[in-house]
Design a protein around this motif. Sequence first.
Motif, mmCIF file in Angstrom:
data_model
loop_
_atom_site.group_PDB
_atom_site.id
_atom_site.type_symbol
_atom_site.label_atom_id
_atom_site.label_comp_id
_atom_site.label_asym_id
_atom_site.label_seq_id
_atom_site.Cartn_x
_atom_site.Cartn_y
_atom_site.Cartn_z
ATOM 1 N N GLY B 184 0.702 6.377 -8.911
ATOM 2 C CA GLY B 184 0.765 7.604 -8.131
ATOM 3 C C GLY B 184 0.150 7.524 -6.750
ATOM 4 N N LEU B 185 -0.007 6.322 -6.215
ATOM 5 C CA LEU B 185 -0.578 6.219 -4.878
ATOM 6 C C LEU B 185 0.477 6.556 -3.825
ATOM 7 N N SER B 186 0.021 7.187 -2.779
ATOM 8 C CA SER B 186 0.928 7.501 -1.678
ATOM 9 C C SER B 186 1.247 6.232 -0.894
ATOM 10 N N TYR B 187 2.211 6.364 0.004
ATOM 11 C CA TYR B 187 2.534 5.222 0.862
ATOM 12 C C TYR B 187 1.285 4.722 1.589
ATOM 13 N N ARG B 188 0.525 5.668 2.101
ATOM 14 C CA ARG B 188 -0.653 5.287 2.884
ATOM 15 C C ARG B 188 -1.693 4.590 2.001
ATOM 16 N N ALA B 189 -1.883 5.146 0.811
ATOM 17 C CA ALA B 189 -2.867 4.530 -0.092
ATOM 18 C C ALA B 189 -2.429 3.127 -0.514
ATOM 19 N N VAL B 190 -1.136 2.991 -0.739
ATOM 20 C CA VAL B 190 -0.630 1.655 -1.083
ATOM 21 C C VAL B 190 -0.842 0.709 0.094
ATOM 22 N N ALA B 191 -0.578 1.213 1.279
ATOM 23 C CA ALA B 191 -0.754 0.381 2.481
ATOM 24 C C ALA B 191 -2.214 -0.037 2.642
ATOM 25 N N GLU B 192 -3.129 0.868 2.347
ATOM 26 C CA GLU B 192 -4.555 0.526 2.438
ATOM 27 C C GLU B 192 -4.949 -0.487 1.371
ATOM 28 N N THR B 193 -4.401 -0.267 0.187
ATOM 29 C CA THR B 193 -4.755 -1.173 -0.911
ATOM 30 C C THR B 193 -4.240 -2.574 -0.651
ATOM 31 N N LEU B 194 -3.018 -2.650 -0.207
ATOM 32 C CA LEU B 194 -2.411 -3.965 0.012
ATOM 33 C C LEU B 194 -2.635 -4.475 1.425
ATOM 34 N N GLN B 195 -3.268 -3.641 2.239
ATOM 35 C CA GLN B 195 -3.595 -4.007 3.621
ATOM 36 C C GLN B 195 -2.345 -4.439 4.397
ATOM 37 N N CYS B 196 -1.396 -3.539 4.404
ATOM 38 C CA CYS B 196 -0.162 -3.787 5.158
ATOM 39 C C CYS B 196 0.289 -2.459 5.769
ATOM 40 N N PRO B 197 1.192 -2.476 6.747
ATOM 41 C CA PRO B 197 1.651 -1.225 7.378
ATOM 42 C C PRO B 197 2.448 -0.348 6.398
ATOM 43 N N ILE B 198 2.506 0.923 6.700
ATOM 44 C CA ILE B 198 3.235 1.852 5.838
ATOM 45 C C ILE B 198 4.721 1.502 5.812
ATOM 46 N N GLY B 199 5.226 1.070 6.947
ATOM 47 C CA GLY B 199 6.643 0.700 6.995
ATOM 48 C C GLY B 199 6.952 -0.444 6.025
ATOM 49 N N THR B 200 6.004 -1.362 5.909
ATOM 50 C CA THR B 200 6.180 -2.467 4.961
ATOM 51 C C THR B 200 6.193 -1.945 3.521
ATOM 52 N N VAL B 201 5.327 -0.979 3.269
ATOM 53 C CA VAL B 201 5.299 -0.380 1.922
ATOM 54 C C VAL B 201 6.645 0.262 1.612
ATOM 55 N N MET B 202 7.172 0.993 2.582
ATOM 56 C CA MET B 202 8.449 1.670 2.354
ATOM 57 C C MET B 202 9.574 0.672 2.099
ATOM 58 N N SER B 203 9.603 -0.383 2.890
ATOM 59 C CA SER B 203 10.686 -1.357 2.696
ATOM 60 C C SER B 203 10.525 -2.131 1.388
ATOM 61 N N ARG B 204 9.262 -2.459 1.046
ATOM 62 C CA ARG B 204 9.031 -3.167 -0.221
ATOM 63 C C ARG B 204 9.422 -2.285 -1.402
ATOM 64 N N LEU B 205 9.056 -1.034 -1.299
ATOM 65 C CA LEU B 205 9.377 -0.108 -2.394
ATOM 66 C C LEU B 205 10.890 0.026 -2.553
ATOM 67 N N HIS B 206 11.555 0.106 -1.435
ATOM 68 C CA HIS B 206 13.011 0.223 -1.468
ATOM 69 C C HIS B 206 13.643 -1.037 -2.070
ATOM 70 N N ARG B 207 13.123 -2.187 -1.676
ATOM 71 C CA ARG B 207 13.669 -3.441 -2.218
ATOM 72 C C ARG B 207 13.376 -3.582 -3.709
ATOM 73 N N ALA B 208 12.191 -3.194 -4.075
ATOM 74 C CA ALA B 208 11.837 -3.284 -5.505
ATOM 75 C C ALA B 208 12.733 -2.368 -6.329
ATOM 76 N N ARG B 209 12.935 -1.165 -5.859
ATOM 77 C CA ARG B 209 13.807 -0.235 -6.591
ATOM 78 C C ARG B 209 15.240 -0.747 -6.649
ATOM 79 N N SER B 210 15.696 -1.271 -5.532
ATOM 80 C CA SER B 210 17.074 -1.773 -5.508
ATOM 81 C C SER B 210 17.269 -2.891 -6.507
ATOM 82 N N ARG B 211 16.298 -3.795 -6.562
ATOM 83 C CA ARG B 211 16.427 -4.915 -7.497
ATOM 84 C C ARG B 211 16.372 -4.428 -8.944
ATOM 85 N N LEU B 212 15.457 -3.526 -9.199
ATOM 86 C CA LEU B 212 15.324 -3.026 -10.578
ATOM 87 C C LEU B 212 16.568 -2.252 -10.996
ATOM 88 N N LEU B 213 17.062 -1.421 -10.092
ATOM 89 C CA LEU B 213 18.265 -0.637 -10.420
ATOM 90 C C LEU B 213 19.478 -1.544 -10.567
#
Lengths: 208, 225
Positions: B184-213
């Motif tokens: 349940g972490l937000s984009y920003r919290a994920v970005a802080e945790t993984l120490q990467c930009p929010i845009g990277t979080v969004m693209s990674r999340l999109h890629r992960a969902r696409s692969r899983l789907l």
Amino acid sequence: MTDDRRLEIERGFDGELDEPEPASPIDDPEARRHLDRLARLRELALRHDPGSLVPRRSFELPRRSPRRILSWLAVAATAAVVTLAFLPEFRSGKPPRVVLTEPTTKPSARPLEPTVGRPPLEVELYGWANTPSKPSGQVAKLVLSPGPSSKKRSAANEILALELANASRRDRSGVQRFAVAKGSKPAPGPGPKPGPPGSRAKSSLPDV
Amino acid sequence: MSHRSWFIDPTERNISSQGESNLVMAPETETETERNASDSGPLPEREVRCAQLVDSCLKGSTADFAELFELTEPVVRRLVGRLTGDRDAIDDLVQETYLRAWRGLGQFRGTSRFSTWLFRIAVNVTQTWRKRRRPALTLLEADDRAYGRNADVGDQALLDVYARALDRLPPELRATFVLHETEGLSYRAVAETLQCPIGTVMSRLHRARSRLLEEIGEQLEELRP
């Protein structure tokens, strides 16, 4: 549906859109389907929770067949019964019972009984042993005669044959005896001298 | 923009078909500079308590670290379990996470939430473990895995397929997906945790969902509500 559109739908799904979406995704069947799949994927992801269980090795028994378990239980029960049976004896302080394994020289009160299925030689020997006079030099010769059958003689038959030979000898020459075992001596007292070498029947059994 | 707290119990999460999640929203605030960029609102009670316990731990109180452990361990355990998928390794990895946290507590500057910092350690520990472990699980082991108390017996096969698909994701995609979707972490919290930009979080999340789907999308129809 384009990739950008999907990304936008996903941001809306995550509640991360800065502005509300102008067109409701419900109006678009494809978008609605994508949202439905996103929701199902999230539901599935939430159900996947290996951390809510304790490690497998700490609580699961190894797989064993019921038959094997029953055999283990039977062995355990037997061991328990034996232990319980001997426990009072150990507690009473009495010396443990001793089972004699060595043959005794005491003759049996009961006559020997031939058993069905025994070899003919043994049957003859048993028959001789049950007769009071035991004058059977023929049986002794039969037993002691060399040949293939002598290899199969048992210790009991050998001793019995020597006794027969002694009895036969006694019948012929009074008190003369054959040695049965190592160290045995002729009966003390006056009597005829032992026969020439080779006339004594010797045991073919190893010395004990 | 709404943020979700990392303390949210996933079972309380109510997901609607429109994609709106009825969650207990919590702001992600930390330092003065970050507070301006984050949502406003009170900190969750447990997060406040964590901050107090960290302060006392830094003054040398080991008992407070024990309380800190009790307060955060269930969430860390859940995260580690989802990141690894191997319940035999969870205990060791959770222990390693808290050992590193104890040793590095002096380096915690308080510029982010303690939960974010702890999650970062847990993600690093699990990624190190994934690099060292065997390259792939055997089919038998995968079938033998369990998926937790939330899993319906009828969904075991689907969960198995999901677990394998998740296992095949690259570590950064998997961590992003798990942190956001299940913790349940937000984009920003994920970005802080993984120490990467929010845009990277969004693209990674999109890629992960696409692969899983792509792998399990057709079978998702079988999921029981």
